[in-house]
Design a protein around this motif. Structure first.
Motif, PDB file in Angstrom:
ATOM      1  N   ALA A 224      -0.209  -3.999  -9.950  1.00  0.00           N
ATOM      2  CA  ALA A 224       0.595  -3.777  -8.770  1.00  0.00           C
ATOM      3  C   ALA A 224       0.167  -3.575  -7.274  1.00  0.00           C
ATOM      4  CB  ALA A 224       1.597  -2.226  -9.121  1.00  0.00           C
ATOM      5  N   VAL A 232       4.122  -3.923  -9.948  1.00  0.00           N
ATOM      6  CA  VAL A 232       5.461  -2.728  -9.296  1.00  0.00           C
ATOM      7  C   VAL A 232       6.697  -2.909  -9.589  1.00  0.00           C
ATOM      8  CG1 VAL A 232       5.860  -3.165  -6.791  1.00  0.00           C
ATOM      9  CG2 VAL A 232       4.334  -4.212  -7.353  1.00  0.00           C
ATOM     10  N   ASP A 236       7.745   1.652 -10.392  1.00  0.00           N
ATOM     11  CA  ASP A 236       8.687   1.729  -9.732  1.00  0.00           C
ATOM     12  C   ASP A 236       9.952   2.721 -10.378  1.00  0.00           C
ATOM     13  OD1 ASP A 236      10.850   2.080  -7.278  1.00  0.00           O
ATOM     14  OD2 ASP A 236      11.534   1.094  -8.255  1.00  0.00           O
ATOM     15  N   LEU A 270       2.227   3.689  -4.507  1.00  0.00           N
ATOM     16  CA  LEU A 270       3.262   3.096  -5.349  1.00  0.00           C
ATOM     17  C   LEU A 270       4.560   3.735  -6.239  1.00  0.00           C
ATOM     18  CD1 LEU A 270       1.197  -0.551  -5.573  1.00  0.00           C
ATOM     19  CD2 LEU A 270       3.012  -0.431  -4.828  1.00  0.00           C
TER      20      LEU A 270
END
Length: 321
Positions: A224, A232, A236, A270
């Motif tokens: 990520a 990613v 998330d 992130l």
């Protein structure tokens, strides 16, 4: 009280260090954890502490242990990854070392470390969430560690967020840690890869592996950070679940600061960005109440060791001052 020893007992490693009143660690040592033997685990703890005591004038020992710890901070009532069941660990170690010993839940110890010396050292109300294989939690209210009537409060990872959801190691279904932990991250990543997703196949390539079973949480985090779209998205999603749970916890405890630590926190923004978005979306009466600040833990893997050492120099109602 001057120098104390902090001991962090993990499933594979026992880390110990001499800690000063300012939270600094001097000498360190470690032992392997003989997790299947109560007697051998106690002996390893005593051996590590004795090594440090031999070279320092130490006044007490604090032990951070994963599991339920009695309200008198002496007995491990239950440990999920070790053989302790109603184990009088504090008394056993104290008898061997001939020095006062305090036992505390490891997540509580880490929370206290961040409260006393880390990311929450300037507030009196805080919640600390450690996002690792599971979710650990600790709560400080009015400068005191919340322990509950029986010593087993703040098991925040086992708050139910999905009735009838994934089975948890505690025996219940739908616990928060089944959706917002490193275990959940790996489960979802492997599921995507096994589904034949081209995006997930690309993620495996970025991680340098070919089989979904080889995928780990740190691999996903690193992918990520390198910008891999699938990784990613996985972080998330994890942040979304983290933020939803934190909205409920903040509603309960009204902290000044929410501190997030543990291995998964290495993802930093992130993870935090999506967590804060989900938190804001789900916080009740969000337009009419103060919101806490969010911060990453500052003490890293030493938080539990430092916190346990500091709790050893304080009364049961641990308070700053």
């Amino acid at each position: 009280m001057g120098l104390t020893i902090g001991i962090d007992v993990g499933g594979t490693k026992i880390a110990a260090g001499v800690v000063g009143p300012d939270g600094t660690i001097g000498a360190r040592t470690h032992r392997d954890t003989p997790a299947n033997s109560v007697d051998e685990t106690a002996a390893a703890i005593c051996d590590a502490a004795a090594e440090l005591i031999a070279g320092h004038e130490v006044e007490a020992v604090g032990i951070g242990a994963a599991g339920f710890v009695s309200s008198d901070r002496s007995t491990v009532l239950f440990a999920p990854n070790l053989a302790w069941r109603d184990e009088p660990l504090g008394d056993r170690v104290a008898e061997k070392l001939r020095i006062p010993v305090v036992v505390e839940n490891d997540a509580n110890a880490a929370a206290w470390g961040e409260f006393a010396f880390g990311a929450a050292k300037d507030v009196e109300h805080m919640v600390c969430i450690t996002v690792g294989t599971g979710i650990g939690g600790g709560v400080v209210i009015d400068g005191e560690l919340l322990r509950g009537e029986h010593g087993v409060a703040a098991e925040l990872g086992h708050m139910r967020v999905v009735p009838g959801g994934h089975r948890c190691g505690c025996g219940a279904r739908g616990c928060w840690e089944q959706y917002a932990s490193g275990r959940a991250l790996v489960r979802e990543g492997r599921a995507q890869a096994e589904s034949g997703s081209l995006a997930a196949a690309q993620m495996l390539s970025v991680c340098g592996i070919t089989e979904p079973a080889e995928l780990t949480g740190p691999m996903i985090t690193e992918a990520a950070a390198a910008g891999d779209p699938c990784a990613v998205e996985l972080l998330d999603d994890l942040g979304h679940w983290l933020g939803e749970g934190l909205a409920s916890i903040v509603t309960l405890f009204d902290p000044s600061v929410v501190v997030i630590g543990g291995g998964v926190s290495a993802a930093k923004e992130l993870l935090l960005k999506s967590a804060q978005i989900a938190f804001e979306r789900n916080l009740p009466a969000k337009a009419n109440r103060p919101h806490p600040s969010f911060g990453l833990a500052e003490l890293g893997n030493d938080a539990g060791l430092i916190g346990a050492a500091d709790l050893a120099r304080r009364p049961i109602a641990a308070a700053r001052g």
